[in-house]
Design an enzyme around this catalytic site. Structure first.
Site, PDB file in Angstrom:
ATOM      1  CB  CYS A   1      -0.922   0.064   1.073  1.00  0.00           C
ATOM      2  SG  CYS A   1       0.132   0.110   2.756  1.00  0.00           S
TER       3      CYS A   1
ATOM      4  CG  HIS B   1       3.661  -7.642   9.941  1.00  0.00           C
ATOM      5  ND1 HIS B   1       2.433  -7.203  10.400  1.00  0.00           N
ATOM      6  CD2 HIS B   1       4.311  -7.997  11.320  1.00  0.00           C
ATOM      7  CE1 HIS B   1       2.078  -6.894  11.623  1.00  0.00           C
ATOM      8  NE2 HIS B   1       3.654  -7.120  12.141  1.00  0.00           N
TER       9      HIS B   1
ATOM     10  CG  HIS C   1       2.268  -0.805  12.579  1.00  0.00           C
ATOM     11  ND1 HIS C   1       1.452  -1.146  11.542  1.00  0.00           N
ATOM     12  CD2 HIS C   1       3.154  -1.946  12.409  1.00  0.00           C
ATOM     13  CE1 HIS C   1       1.751  -2.331  11.029  1.00  0.00           C
ATOM     14  NE2 HIS C   1       2.840  -2.797  11.491  1.00  0.00           N
TER      15      HIS C   1
ATOM     16  CD  GLU D   1      -3.283   1.512  12.597  1.00  0.00           C
ATOM     17  OE1 GLU D   1      -3.193   0.853  11.722  1.00  0.00           O
ATOM     18  OE2 GLU D   1      -4.430   2.380  12.673  1.00  0.00           O
TER      19      GLU D   1
ATOM     20  CG  ASN E   1      -2.520  -6.598   5.608  1.00  0.00           C
ATOM     21  OD1 ASN E   1      -2.745  -6.762   3.977  1.00  0.00           O
ATOM     22  ND2 ASN E   1      -1.178  -6.452   5.703  1.00  0.00           N
TER      23      ASN E   1
ATOM     24  CB  SER F   1       3.579  -6.427   4.555  1.00  0.00           C
ATOM     25  OG  SER F   1       2.573  -7.432   4.749  1.00  0.00           O
TER      26      SER F   1
END
Ligand code: F3S
Length: 289
Positions: free
Chosen positions: A12, A37, A69, A121, A215, A257
């Site tokens: 992202c 990660h 984060h 986060e 995620n 990630s």
């Protein structure tokens, strides 16, 4: 066999920015926690001089990198006090949620954070949200909170918007004044929607990314929930021929990630597999051993 890569697969904006900042930083630099990660990227960065540490206690001098984060204001203050040079790669969307949390706490709201209490986060965000702030992982926890006259709700950036709405609805019964701020990052929603849309159109779905990446795991769960067989792999070497027997269309996506080169590796490997499973002179797929 067609191999189709989902829109928005991979890094992202916030992760791309953090990795770029890590690469451009003078070396050596200590990263407060693994930068992302993804083991392969963390190992590659370590070779370039970006070394993960668990806490500031392990850094006495030099530079410290804050990952996307973000961290609590106390950690930032402690790093300054130690005289460390801070390279702040907090994602701007996370930083916005942090500023909002601080402002709302200052206005007398009890800040409710919708998210996973164990996620870095959320731990960071909690530090900006005032002493009365509470982390709520789901609507049931929100419904069980005692009455409070003024509450403000915001969310961990990677939470589903639906969960934010459910928690807000549950809080209406035990709060007089409730304000809701949607701090969910659109990158997550776009990636998830694109993956689910693709999963509905293919025979098999491959989700690429770190096994410890929440995620990526969630992305795989969403794809699996469409009913399409879905496999979560970290690297191309984990692909198994049996998964693709009779598959004509295979979808590929990657978590926030997952770097483009690892997704590419999987796509290339699938194309190679196709040559083995669907030789040009065969009309039907050969049986896997
Ligand atoms: Fe930032 Fe959204 Fe990525 S908050 S780190 S752009 S998932």
């Amino acid at each position: 066999m067609d191999v189709i890569v989902a829109d928005y697969a991979g890094f992202c904006f916030g992760v791309t920015r953090a990795v770029k900042q890590a690469r451009e930083a003078p070396k050596p630099v200590a990263s407060l926690g693994a930068l992302i990660h993804n083991r392969q990227v963390v190992e590659q960065l370590a070779r370039e001089g970006v070394h993960p540490v668990n806490s500031l206690e392990e850094v006495d001098s030099g530079r410290v990198l804050i990952r996307s984060h973000g961290v609590t204001p106390e950690i930032l203050a402690a790093a300054r006090e130690k005289g460390l040079e801070i390279i702040d790669a907090t994602c701007p969307y996370v930083a916005r949620a942090q500023r909002l949390a601080r402002k709302l706490a200052g206005e007398g709201y009890q800040v409710i954070i919708v998210g996973d209490p164990g996620h870095p986060e959320v731990k960071g965000l909690l530090g900006w949200a005032g002493p009365g702030a509470v982390v709520v992982p789901h609507k049931e926890a929100a419904a069980n909170l005692p009455f409070h006259p003024r509450r403000a709700v915001l969310a961990q950036t990677t939470q589903p918007e639906e969960k934010l709405k459910e928690v807000a609805a549950a809080l209406r019964s035990n709060t007089d004044t409730l304000v809701v701020h949607n701090t969910v990052c659109q990158a997550t929603r776009q990636r998830q929607e694109a993956a689910v849309n693709l999963a509905r159109q293919v025979d098999v779905m491959v989700v690429v990314g770190g096994k410890e990446s929440a995620n990526t795991r969630h992305l795989a769960e969403l794809c699996r929930a469409t009913g399409t067989p879905t496999y979560h792999v970290e690297r191309a070497g984990e692909l198994c021929r049996q998964w693709f027997i009779n598959a004509r269309r295979v979808g590929v996506t990657g978590g926030a990630s997952t770097p483009a080169w690892i997704i590419e590796e999987v796509v290339v490997m699938l194309a190679e597999e196709e040559k083995v499973m669907f030789p040009e002179d065969e009309k039907e797929p050969v049986k896997a051993p």
